[in-house]
Design an enzyme around this catalytic site. Sequence first.
Site, PDB file in Angstrom:
ATOM      1  N   HIS A 160       0.830  -1.209   0.000  1.00 51.42           N
ATOM      2  CA  HIS A 160       0.000   0.000   0.000  1.00 51.42           C
ATOM      3  C   HIS A 160       0.864   1.259   0.000  1.00 51.42           C
ATOM      4  O   HIS A 160       2.083   1.207   0.110  1.00 51.42           O
ATOM      5  CB  HIS A 160      -0.941   0.007   1.208  1.00 51.42           C
ATOM      6  CG  HIS A 160      -0.234   0.031   2.526  1.00 51.42           C
ATOM      7  ND1 HIS A 160       0.360   1.142   3.052  1.00 51.42           N
ATOM      8  CD2 HIS A 160      -0.010  -0.960   3.432  1.00 51.42           C
ATOM      9  CE1 HIS A 160       0.906   0.870   4.214  1.00 51.42           C
ATOM     10  NE2 HIS A 160       0.696  -0.423   4.457  1.00 51.42           N
ATOM     11  N   CYS A 168       3.133  -4.528   6.969  1.00 53.06           N
ATOM     12  CA  CYS A 168       2.825  -4.594   5.541  1.00 53.06           C
ATOM     13  C   CYS A 168       4.040  -4.151   4.727  1.00 53.06           C
ATOM     14  O   CYS A 168       5.124  -3.972   5.257  1.00 53.06           O
ATOM     15  CB  CYS A 168       1.617  -3.729   5.219  1.00 53.06           C
ATOM     16  SG  CYS A 168       0.102  -4.328   6.000  1.00 53.06           S
TER      17      CYS A 168
END
Length: 395
Positions: A160, A168
């Site tokens: 992202h 992440c």
Amino acid sequence: MRYSYILLLGALCLIKTATAQTAASGFNFIDYQRSFPRMNEALKRKEDTLMKQFREKRLEWPAKYIYIRSFKYDSQIEVWVKQEMNEKFSLFKTYRVCALAGSLGPKRMQGDYQVPEGFYYINEFNPKSQYHLSLGLNYPNASDRILSDSLMPGGDIYIHGSCVTTGCIPVNNEQIEELYILAAHARNAGQDFIPVHIFPIRFQNPRSSEFLRKYVKDFPEYKMLSEELRHAYAYFEKTKKLPIIMVTKKGDYLVEGILPKEKEHVVVKKERRPLKTYNPAEISAVVERLPVFPGGNDKFQAFIDKLSTEMAPYLLEDQSKTFAMVEFVINKEGKVIYANVIKGGNDDLNDRLIEAFENMPQWTPAIKHEQTVSVKLKQTIFIEKPEKEVIGSVQ
């Protein structure tokens, strides 16, 4: 091993079924994504730029198949592309992962802030993510469900934007827009399972390999996983094709892929270009006015900056950057002669630097006692592989 094969064959059947259903319905994934304002704006800004970059690399737009691999310790993401199932992948771009959580090793429970390691695929496109845009990964996968905490293995692992993470793979917003568009086009072409392989390190990087060696020494239980990941990395490096990856009943990865045998060949070592010599008596050590590049110092700096960018592709695999020092003589007529790289670089890069210096436009020569004279100059050039580009995310 029967369990592992069932997993693999099941995935293949799902791919064929989902692709057939998509084709039959006439559903256009790009048009669907365009219905979201953020993605619509990203397509307007980025699609033409991506098409141009594909043309520059002689790649066909859009890619029907993409493969993403990420390197945790090296903070990089690569995007590989191809048009046909049986083709080899070609590297399109490398992005910089702009934040990192955790350390080497797999993710095993919720809240451990670890980025997973292993073999995943994109299972979600989120054009309304609080992290600009995000691509979800199928963590926990079959291996993770066996080896991770049975009640709280964690989840919500994404590539992202927004440059923040708690486990992440984050990149900046400009980069996630490109990654998202590339993945959306591949999905639209029928690639329902876009592979994302997450490695601890780039195994060909000596510095990273040394870090991994020390880490495995402290955590020997990590050795088996790191070796299977190394096998998958090596197989792709040799073949530019993905290996078959299975999961044993114990949850371990089993990478099936025999590396092609090296062809026997004689390595011819390139002769290093000899240093060019000159008569020191012809060179003035002191002058009243130094030579001037056409347009002055600003133009010369622009020439050096441009040359630095042009030389980056000629760095070796294990060279991320170098300082090269070039010594050169500007003769009485203002021509550059006797250029030598006296520090840094590598043989191929240095040859190109010498050629670039000797093909520089004519300078205004140095002056001494109202006469033009020859002088020797030195110039340092910093050359670095671009890190604005190669894999990242949180949701």
